[in-house]
Write a protein that holds these residues in place. Structure first.
Motif, PDB file in Angstrom:
ATOM      1  N   VAL A   1       6.225   6.938  -1.136  1.00 16.68           N
ATOM      2  CA  VAL A   1       5.840   5.537  -1.314  1.00 16.68           C
ATOM      3  C   VAL A   1       6.766   4.886  -2.331  1.00 16.68           C
ATOM      4  O   VAL A   1       6.966   5.411  -3.432  1.00 16.68           O
ATOM      5  N   LYS A   2       7.325   3.754  -1.954  1.00 20.37           N
ATOM      6  CA  LYS A   2       8.242   3.036  -2.838  1.00 20.37           C
ATOM      7  C   LYS A   2       7.477   2.438  -4.013  1.00 20.37           C
ATOM      8  O   LYS A   2       6.251   2.314  -3.988  1.00 20.37           O
ATOM      9  N   ASP A   3       8.218   2.057  -5.054  1.00 16.50           N
ATOM     10  CA  ASP A   3       7.621   1.489  -6.255  1.00 16.50           C
ATOM     11  C   ASP A   3       7.100   0.084  -5.963  1.00 16.50           C
ATOM     12  O   ASP A   3       7.784  -0.909  -6.141  1.00 16.50           O
ATOM     13  N   ILE A   4       5.852   0.029  -5.470  1.00 15.28           N
ATOM     14  CA  ILE A   4       5.225  -1.251  -5.143  1.00 15.28           C
ATOM     15  C   ILE A   4       4.383  -1.716  -6.328  1.00 15.28           C
ATOM     16  O   ILE A   4       4.022  -0.913  -7.193  1.00 15.28           O
ATOM     17  N   PRO A   5       4.032  -3.008  -6.400  1.00 18.11           N
ATOM     18  CA  PRO A   5       3.333  -3.541  -7.577  1.00 18.11           C
ATOM     19  C   PRO A   5       1.849  -3.205  -7.635  1.00 18.11           C
ATOM     20  O   PRO A   5       1.093  -3.862  -8.349  1.00 18.11           O
ATOM     21  N   VAL A   6       1.402  -2.220  -6.881  1.00 17.40           N
ATOM     22  CA  VAL A   6       0.015  -1.759  -6.927  1.00 17.40           C
ATOM     23  C   VAL A   6       0.030  -0.236  -6.946  1.00 17.40           C
ATOM     24  O   VAL A   6       1.051   0.387  -6.669  1.00 17.40           O
ATOM     25  N   SER A   7      -1.091   0.365  -7.281  1.00 17.31           N
ATOM     26  CA  SER A   7      -1.150   1.825  -7.373  1.00 17.31           C
ATOM     27  C   SER A   7      -2.063   2.431  -6.315  1.00 17.31           C
ATOM     28  O   SER A   7      -2.626   3.506  -6.508  1.00 17.31           O
ATOM     29  N   GLN A   8      -2.247   1.724  -5.221  1.00 18.18           N
ATOM     30  CA  GLN A   8      -2.993   2.291  -4.109  1.00 18.18           C
ATOM     31  C   GLN A   8      -2.554   1.648  -2.803  1.00 18.18           C
ATOM     32  O   GLN A   8      -2.047   0.536  -2.789  1.00 18.18           O
ATOM     33  N   PHE A   9      -2.743   2.394  -1.720  1.00 21.84           N
ATOM     34  CA  PHE A   9      -2.529   1.838  -0.388  1.00 21.84           C
ATOM     35  C   PHE A   9      -3.704   2.246   0.479  1.00 21.84           C
ATOM     36  O   PHE A   9      -4.620   2.943   0.017  1.00 21.84           O
ATOM     37  N   TYR A  10      -3.702   1.814   1.728  1.00 22.81           N
ATOM     38  CA  TYR A  10      -4.851   2.025   2.602  1.00 22.81           C
ATOM     39  C   TYR A  10      -4.402   2.626   3.936  1.00 22.81           C
ATOM     40  O   TYR A  10      -3.230   2.537   4.298  1.00 22.81           O
ATOM     41  N   TYR A  11      -5.370   3.212   4.637  1.00 20.09           N
ATOM     42  CA  TYR A  11      -5.053   3.697   5.979  1.00 20.09           C
ATOM     43  C   TYR A  11      -6.233   3.461   6.912  1.00 20.09           C
ATOM     44  O   TYR A  11      -7.395   3.453   6.506  1.00 20.09           O
ATOM     45  N   ASN A  12      -5.897   3.231   8.169  1.00 19.40           N
ATOM     46  CA  ASN A  12      -6.866   3.166   9.267  1.00 19.40           C
ATOM     47  C   ASN A  12      -6.575   4.311  10.221  1.00 19.40           C
ATOM     48  O   ASN A  12      -5.421   4.724  10.365  1.00 19.40           O
ATOM     49  N   ILE A  13      -7.602   4.801  10.908  1.00 17.50           N
ATOM     50  CA  ILE A  13      -7.423   5.840  11.919  1.00 17.50           C
ATOM     51  C   ILE A  13      -7.955   5.312  13.252  1.00 17.50           C
ATOM     52  O   ILE A  13      -9.063   4.794  13.334  1.00 17.50           O
TER      53      ILE A  13
ATOM     54  N   ILE B   1      -2.622   7.217  12.841  1.00 13.84           N
ATOM     55  CA  ILE B   1      -2.862   6.700  11.502  1.00 13.84           C
ATOM     56  C   ILE B   1      -2.008   5.461  11.294  1.00 13.84           C
ATOM     57  O   ILE B   1      -0.888   5.374  11.809  1.00 13.84           O
ATOM     58  N   GLU B   2      -2.553   4.495  10.576  1.00 15.85           N
ATOM     59  CA  GLU B   2      -1.847   3.272  10.238  1.00 15.85           C
ATOM     60  C   GLU B   2      -1.967   3.087   8.734  1.00 15.85           C
ATOM     61  O   GLU B   2      -3.075   3.043   8.194  1.00 15.85           O
ATOM     62  N   MET B   3      -0.834   3.018   8.034  1.00 16.88           N
ATOM     63  CA  MET B   3      -0.822   2.876   6.578  1.00 16.88           C
ATOM     64  C   MET B   3      -0.271   1.508   6.197  1.00 16.88           C
ATOM     65  O   MET B   3       0.660   1.010   6.835  1.00 16.88           O
ATOM     66  N   TYR B   4      -0.817   0.939   5.125  1.00 12.42           N
ATOM     67  CA  TYR B   4      -0.390  -0.372   4.673  1.00 12.42           C
ATOM     68  C   TYR B   4      -0.854  -0.577   3.223  1.00 12.42           C
ATOM     69  O   TYR B   4      -1.665   0.192   2.709  1.00 12.42           O
ATOM     70  N   TRP B   5      -0.333  -1.589   2.578  1.00 14.77           N
ATOM     71  CA  TRP B   5      -0.818  -1.925   1.240  1.00 14.77           C
ATOM     72  C   TRP B   5      -1.138  -3.405   1.176  1.00 14.77           C
ATOM     73  O   TRP B   5      -0.774  -4.173   2.060  1.00 14.77           O
ATOM     74  N   MET B   6      -1.872  -3.809   0.158  1.00 14.94           N
ATOM     75  CA  MET B   6      -2.332  -5.188   0.033  1.00 14.94           C
ATOM     76  C   MET B   6      -1.849  -5.761  -1.297  1.00 14.94           C
ATOM     77  O   MET B   6      -1.979  -5.126  -2.342  1.00 14.94           O
ATOM     78  N   ARG B   7      -1.282  -6.944  -1.243  1.00 15.05           N
ATOM     79  CA  ARG B   7      -0.929  -7.635  -2.474  1.00 15.05           C
ATOM     80  C   ARG B   7      -2.188  -8.149  -3.159  1.00 15.05           C
ATOM     81  O   ARG B   7      -3.186  -8.434  -2.506  1.00 15.05           O
ATOM     82  N   GLU B   8      -2.138  -8.272  -4.468  1.00 14.98           N
ATOM     83  CA  GLU B   8      -3.302  -8.741  -5.201  1.00 14.98           C
ATOM     84  C   GLU B   8      -3.691 -10.141  -4.747  1.00 14.98           C
ATOM     85  O   GLU B   8      -2.845 -11.004  -4.524  1.00 14.98           O
ATOM     86  N   ASN B   9      -5.013 -10.325  -4.617  1.00 18.95           N
ATOM     87  CA  ASN B   9      -5.578 -11.625  -4.221  1.00 18.95           C
ATOM     88  C   ASN B   9      -5.166 -12.054  -2.819  1.00 18.95           C
ATOM     89  O   ASN B   9      -5.222 -13.227  -2.482  1.00 18.95           O
TER      90      ASN B   9
END
Length: 471
Positions: A382-394, A443-451
């Motif tokens: 995982v690249k250095d993104i501005p959050v410390s968690q990501f999400y996944y769907n199955i 599996i589908e992985m993604y991250w969410m920006r704040e707000n």
């Protein structure tokens, strides 16, 4: 036409269907050694330039589609004055023939059939194509239960609205949408309406509106409320009736705004109904147990009362074993919390199967998976993104549909300082009951920006494939 060879390649074997505009034959493709369907334009229309344009447009529209719930179109050609198209040969019956033979289908069967039609139409809609003539005659049902949409003969490409004349009415009158009867612009919502009428017919065995002629039936679509399907079949679940009513709203803006939205509602209606039946069954089971316990307690109390009245004659021989009771085991007890994770949904899996991972994106690199049968270990950089968690769907996918079974599961990780990537490992567990005998898990992985609620840098890949699913 039987016995004729077209283009030196297609041996016409026998007629298998057709109507006033075209006839369909089963043929042998001598070049590719396979059976195909050859649709030949009716002789009476071979000098009708407008119909020829529609016929060719059908081929071009259909040939752009490739989906397990759409009949594949291969080619269009002309030999002398004969115009014809070749397409996938499907062994089965039209849905019209099925309804004629069987009458009404069960709610579960109807949902399965319409869900598959939704998938096929969603693919067409994604390619800018409206069918505009959804009816049982244009739906083929195979022996394994799969259905395929065919005959895009009066479809219109959304990016070519000038291809038909303003005010031109097309479609089969028993399934036609109100906007089609008035010549108003059509859209995806028009296919939703026709599909709602088809669903009505599946669960009742009859169409909601009938009349002496085209005009009288059209006016009913335009003005009359939909008859209550439960007056014909009282066993239709209430939620299914609500879906039919929403799909067939006179005002297009009040209908489902996509066929996939309609499919999701359909699948949730069956899932909810199944859960309710399971809970009701469990309650009846528990009630029987409690009644049994109550009876046993009454007998036991009566026995000891008799003993007390009779004196102490039995005092020295009071060795009866304690009353045996029964409590529900974990296997017998329903687990609604686990079921709540099952969220029926859709996924464009037919365009992503299977072989390799999608290319690395801006966040996720070097995806690896190990394990099988619902127990997996995932490793991803995982690249250095501005959050410390990501999400996944199955997603669990079989030959007919896809289900979103785990949604928005979070994975927290600690960034490695000074490094561009952090290697994150996490387990994924799927209950055995969710695993198909033939199908895939993705599996589908993604991250969410704040707000923000939108996904960023989505990456999907195969977890496991079972059997040889015919997608």
């Amino acid at each position: 036409m039987e016995g004729k060879r077209l283009a030196g390649r297609y041996d016409i074997l026998q007629r298998v269907g057709g109507g006033g505009m075209a006839v369909v034959y089963k043929a042998k493709d001598l070049l590719l050694e396979r059976y195909v369907a050859v649709k030949v334009m009716s002789e009476s229309l071979m000098h009708d330039e407008e119909f020829i344009r529609r016929f060719i447009r059908e081929v071009k529209a259909s040939a752009a589609l490739s989906h397990p719930n759409v009949v594949n179109v291969y080619d269009v050609n002309r030999e002398g004055s004969i115009y014809y198209m070749t397409m996938e040969y499907v062994e089965g019956q039209s849905l019209y023939e099925c309804i004629e033979q069987k009458g009404a289908f069960s709610p579960e069967e109807s949902v399965s059939i319409v869900s598959q039609i939704c998938d096929g139409l969603a693919h067409a809609h994604e390619n800018g194509i409206i069918h505009r003539d959804i009816k049982p005659h244009n739906i083929m049902r195979l022996s394994n239960g799969r259905v395929k949409v065919t005959d895009f003969g009066i479809s219109v490409l959304l990016n070519n609205p000038a291809i038909t004349q303003t005010g031109m009415v097309m479609g089969s009158v028993h399934y036609i949408s109100p906007e089609q009867t008035t010549g108003d612009p059509v859209g995806y919502f028009s296919d939703v309406y026709s599909l709602g009428i088809l669903l009505y017919e599946l669960v009742t065995g009859t169409v909601p509106f009938d009349g002496e002629n085209f005009v009288s039936i059209s006016l009913k679509h335009l003005e009359e409320p939909l008859p209550d399907p439960r007056k014909i079949n009282p066993n239709i679940p209430e939620r299914l009736c609500e879906i039919i009513n929403q799909a067939t709203e006179k005002d297009p803006s009040k209908r489902f705004q996509s066929v996939l939205e309609m499919k999701q509602a359909l699948q949730q209606s069956i899932t909810t109904g199944g859960r309710r039946r399971a809970v009701d069954g469990e309650r009846k089971k528990q009630k029987k147990i409690l009644v049994g316990l109550g009876s046993a307690i009454i007998v036991a109390v009566a026995f000891f009362v008799v003993q007390a009245i009779a004196g102490n004659d039995f005092a020295e021989d009071n060795s009866e074993e304690p009353l045996e009771t029964h409590s529900l085991s974990e296997e017998e007890t329903p687990s609604p919390s686990e079921d709540m994770d099952i969220i029926e949904g859709n996924h464009p899996w037919w365009r992503e199967l299977p072989s390799a991972a999608e290319k690395d994106n801006e966040t996720f690199y070097r995806y690896r998976v190990s394990g099988s049968d619902g127990k997996y270990e995932i490793s991803v950089d995982v690249k250095d993104i501005p959050v410390s968690q990501f999400y996944y769907n199955i997603y669990v996918v079989d030959s007919f549909s896809s289900r979103l079974v785990l949604k928005g599961r979070s994975v927290s990780f600690r960034k490695e300082p000074g490094k561009e990537f952090t290697t994150v490992q996490f387990p994924v567990s799927l209950p055995q009951r969710l695993l198909p005998t033939e199908g895939i898990a993705k599996i589908e992985m993604y991250w969410m920006r704040e707000n923000e609620s939108t996904k960023a840098d989505v990456m999907g890949d195969l977890l496991q494939m079972w059997g040889q699913p015919q997608f």
